[in-house]
Every structure is written in structure tokens, then in C-alpha cells.
Design a protein around this motif. Structure first.
Motif, PDB file in Angstrom:
ATOM      1  N   ARG A 136       0.854  -1.215   0.062  1.00  0.00           N
ATOM      2  CA  ARG A 136       0.124   0.026  -0.124  1.00  0.00           C
ATOM      3  C   ARG A 136       1.179   1.144   0.083  1.00  0.00           C
ATOM      4  O   ARG A 136       0.284   2.487  -0.029  1.00  0.00           O
ATOM      5  CB  ARG A 136      -1.125  -0.109   1.471  1.00  0.00           C
ATOM      6  N   ALA A 137       2.168   1.022  -0.066  1.00  0.00           N
ATOM      7  CA  ALA A 137       3.216   2.140  -0.006  1.00  0.00           C
ATOM      8  C   ALA A 137       2.931   3.159   1.195  1.00  0.00           C
ATOM      9  O   ALA A 137       3.421   4.298   1.197  1.00  0.00           O
ATOM     10  CB  ALA A 137       3.017   3.070  -1.326  1.00  0.00           C
ATOM     11  N   ASP A 138       2.620   2.534   2.397  1.00  0.00           N
ATOM     12  CA  ASP A 138       2.639   3.141   3.735  1.00  0.00           C
ATOM     13  C   ASP A 138       3.845   2.871   4.352  1.00  0.00           C
ATOM     14  O   ASP A 138       4.490   3.824   5.049  1.00  0.00           O
ATOM     15  CB  ASP A 138       1.467   2.634   4.591  1.00  0.00           C
ATOM     16  N   LEU A 139       4.436   1.945   4.003  1.00  0.00           N
ATOM     17  CA  LEU A 139       5.919   1.368   4.525  1.00  0.00           C
ATOM     18  C   LEU A 139       6.950   1.445   3.399  1.00  0.00           C
ATOM     19  O   LEU A 139       6.586   0.392   2.662  1.00  0.00           O
ATOM     20  CB  LEU A 139       5.753   0.381   5.364  1.00  0.00           C
ATOM     21  N   LEU A 140       7.860   2.346   3.328  1.00  0.00           N
ATOM     22  CA  LEU A 140       8.655   2.535   2.238  1.00  0.00           C
ATOM     23  C   LEU A 140      10.027   1.907   2.505  1.00  0.00           C
ATOM     24  O   LEU A 140      10.719   1.850   3.676  1.00  0.00           O
ATOM     25  CB  LEU A 140       8.915   3.852   1.624  1.00  0.00           C
TER      26      LEU A 140
END
Length: 409
Positions: A136-140
Motif C-alpha cells: 500500500r506504500a505506507d511503509l517504504l
């Protein structure tokens, strides 16, 4: 209902969703003299502007993921849609018709490289903890592989990880890490046993980038940006629950990530495009000069070969084939195209490439020329890729090696 019919109906729904969220891209997609004429291969943005670009891309990834389009080919139990690879390929084709935010390398690495690696090697708890936030691209997540003395020779890494009970102490340095200053975590390969042959003494970890002892230092490129970083680990303590895969299995974990990386080579739209280069040739009279015309022809050949190979790799992915030597071929062909575009733009522009005198479509090509050499080493140098192709595709004998023993020999 046939599988083709099912895909066709699904594609119609996906296209409708895209149309409701993005403006359509014009048929031409490029118009001479309109907009920015830059051709950056790597971002040359100030820190704040690069952060905004990453957030725009991450926000779009979140929209796709929440709608069921963000991880199409991953199994449902890993946070994906569980669809065949051809659905992913179809969605990418449909998305290219719309003005989606560009995908910075950090977002692409998170979603396309590290998340699938965790899906393959992570324990259930790790998948629950990391997969959905990454997809979800919350954590990169960045990729902490290269070192000053181990560039493309990944097996030569020297950053040490020493076990202390249920923790590991990391000491050493990584370099050329894209997006490290914006990443939340990093996939790291460390030396855990220097007494065994070097391919067998490595272990993979997922490391918080804000852990005490992590020091991130941006590196300024000759093209102006600071996308790359060197990262120092000064007695960084992490729990064993952050280890990815078995102790000593880091080589296999790393090769899997690199396989995904090489499979993605050529997908990113960086530098100047073929359409842009062709119009440059027309407007500078290059097509009327036999020497320059030959340069344009070489550039087109490189461009077309990459397209054909990319189509082949995409079909193999759609059929469920794992990343393999074809990724190395694609990476070499991509670099060949970048280099060919650089040489042709120099042939067409001459000294106009070296000085910004306000002419649209001239000095902008300097960003391509300065940035293209970087991809000769990104994802494994040309030499490494050609060795892989020679040994695994052509069946040639392996190069003689004198460094396959223990690291402390």
C-alpha cells in the motif's frame, strides 16, 4: 465463460476505474515545445520536492491497492489479488493510457522488489507485519546491498551481523542506496559467518532506517540530485524477528530480489523517449546527414530490441515463470538503449548540448547524457550481467575465480 472473456470483462472494469480517477493521456503523449524539456535519468530535485513526488506516487499506490489493483499477481494470503500475471500486464498497459503520477525508484523498489521477496521468504508474522503496508506504500523500503568494496560483487559484502542472544549487532557501510533518506525500512544483506565460503555466510534482514546507530548521508550526483546515499551502521541492534529467511540463506534472498529488479529493468520511463529523440532528429536536420541518420538508426534498433525483449519477459511473467537470466538480458538491452540515445543526442546537438541558451529541446538532453552511465552499475554492472548471460543462457564455462573461499582466508 472463457478465461479470455473473463480477462476482457475485468479489463473493462479496470479501465473504467482508471478513467474515474485519472485524466486520459493524449494520443500523442508528447508535443514539441510544450512543457518541461528535461530528460532526467535520476531525479535532480531538492529534498522537499523529491519528498512530495514520493508522496504523490505513494498516494496513488494506496488508491490502487484499496481498489484491488495494487498487487494483482501476489496470492491473496499475502495481500494480493491472486490473479494470473497477464492481469498485471493488462493493468499496466491500461494505466499507461492515463496521466498517473510517476513512480520514483523508492516506491517501485518497495512494491515491485522487496514486498515480493518478503512474500516468498518471510515468516507468517513478518508477512502480516510488513506486506500490506509495503504493497500500500505506507511503509517504504530501500535496498541495502552495495558496499564500497563490493559493488556488483554482492557475495563480497563485509558489513557484519553478530548475534547476541535474540538480537543482531550490525556494523559496516552500504553505498549507492536509492531513497534511503525517505525509507522507513531497508532490506539488508550482511556477513554472518566469515569462516565459510562467502556465498554461504550471508543473511538477510529488514532493518528500521531510524534505528539508533543508522547514519544516512546523501551523495550529490554530477547531474545535481541526491537520490543516492551512503548508509553507515554503527553497532545497530535489531531483533532476530527482523531476520528475513534462514541464517546463512542471504545469498538466495538477495538473488531473488535482484531477479525482480532485473525483470523490472526497462519498465521505468527515465531519460529521453524515442518519440522525443526522433523529433529532435527531424528538427535538427539529422535525418538528412548520412552519418547522423545512421546514429538515429542505431538508437531505434536498441529501442526496438528492448521493446521486443520486454514483451517476451512480460509474457513469461504472465505465464507464472520466475525471474531468471532473461532479466539480465533485459537490463543489458535497457542500458544499451540509454547509451544509444545519449550518443545520438550528442551527434544531433553537438555543442548545443553543453550550454543552456534557452532553446527548448536542446540542453535538456544533458540530463540524459549525465545520468545514463549510472544504470551501467545499477542492479548489477554490465560485466556481471554478461557473465550471467554467458554462463546461464549460453552455457559457457564460468570465469576462473580465486575468491570463493572463506572471507577471512
Amino acid at each position: 465463460m472463457s478465461h479470455a472473456s473473463t480477462l476482457e470483462e475485468w479489463a473493462s472494469g479496470a479501465n473504467g476505474w482508471l478513467a474515474g480517477h485519472l485524466p486520459a493521456r493524449s494520443d500523442e503523449g508528447f508535443e514539441w515545445g510544450i512543457g518541461d524539456d528535461g530528460t532526467p535519468v535520476f531525479h535532480n530535485l531538492p529534498h522537499a520536492d523529491e519528498a512530495k513526488l514520493i508522496e504523490r506516487s505513494a498516494a496513488w499506490q494506496r488508491q490502487k491497492y484499496d481498489a484491488g489493483y495494487g498487487a494483482l499477481s501476489l496470492p491473496e494470503e499475502h495481500g494480493g489479488a491472486g490473479l494470473p500475471g497477464e492481469y498485471e500486464r493488462t493493468f499496466a498497459m491500461l494505466e499507461s493510457r492515463y496521466q498517473a503520477p510517476p513512480t520514483p525508484e523508492l516506491v517501485g523498489v518497495t512494491v515491485g522488489l522487496i514486498a515480493p521477496t518478503i512474500a516468498r521468504f518471510g515468516a507468517d508474522e513478518q508477512r502480516s507485519r510488513w506486506l500490506a503496508p509495503m504493497l500500500r506504500a505506507d511503509l517504504l523500503a530501500c535496498q541495502l546491498f552495495s558496499e564500497p568494496e563490493a559493488g556488483s560483487d554482492l557475495a563480497n559484502v563485509r558489513l557484519r551481523a553478530v548475534r547476541e542472544g535474540d538480537a543482531w549487532i550490525l556494523t559496516g557501510q552500504k553505498v549507492w542506496t536509492s531513497g534511503a533518506q525517505f525509507a522507513h525500512v531497508g532490506e539488508l544483506i550482511a556477513r554472518t559467518d566469515p569462516a565459510v565460503p562467502k556465498h554461504r555466510g550471508m543473511t538477510a534482514f529488514v532493518v528500521p532506517m531510524d534505528a539508533p546507530g543508522v547514519d544516512i548521508r546523501p551523495l550529490r550526483q554530477m547531474s545535481g540530485g541526491t537520490s543516492f546515499n551512503e548508509v553507515f551502521f554503527n553497532d545497530v541492534r535489531i531483533p532476530d524477528s527482523d531476520r528475513l529467511g534462514d541464517v546463512g540463506d542471504g545469498w538466495r534472498v538477495a538473488l531473488t530480489t535482484l531477479g525482480f529488479e532485473r525483470g523490472h529493468s526497462g519498465r521505468r520511463k527515465v531519460g529521453g523517449t524515442w518519440r522525443y529523440l526522433w523529433e529532435l532528429a527531424e528538427r535538427t536536420g539529422g535525418l538528412e546527414d548520412p552519418v547522423k541518420r545512421q546514429s538515429v538508426a542505431r538508437a531505434y534498433t536498441a529501442h526496438r530490441l528492448l521493446e521486443l525483449l520486454g514483451d517476451r519477459v512480460a509474457k513469461a511473467h504472465a505465464a507464472g515463470d520466475a525471474p531468471g537470466p532473461a532479466g539480465s538480458l533485459r537490463k543489458v538491452f535497457w542500458v544499451d538503449q540509454l547509451r544509444a540515445f545519449s550518443e545520438t543526442s550528442q551527434d544531433l546537438l553537438g555543442e548545443r548540448l553543453a550550454f543552456d541558451h534557452g532553446e527548448w529541446g536542446a540542453y535538456g538532453w544533458s540530463e540524459h547524457v549525465l545520468g545514463a552511465p549510472g544504470f551501467r552499475i545499477a542492479g548489477g554492472s554490465d560485466e556481471i550481467q554478461r557473465n550471467i548471460i554467458g554462463e546461464r543462457v549460453l552455457g559457457l564455462p564460468a570465469e576462473p575465480r580465486t575468491d570463493k573461499g572463506p572471507m577471512n582466508s
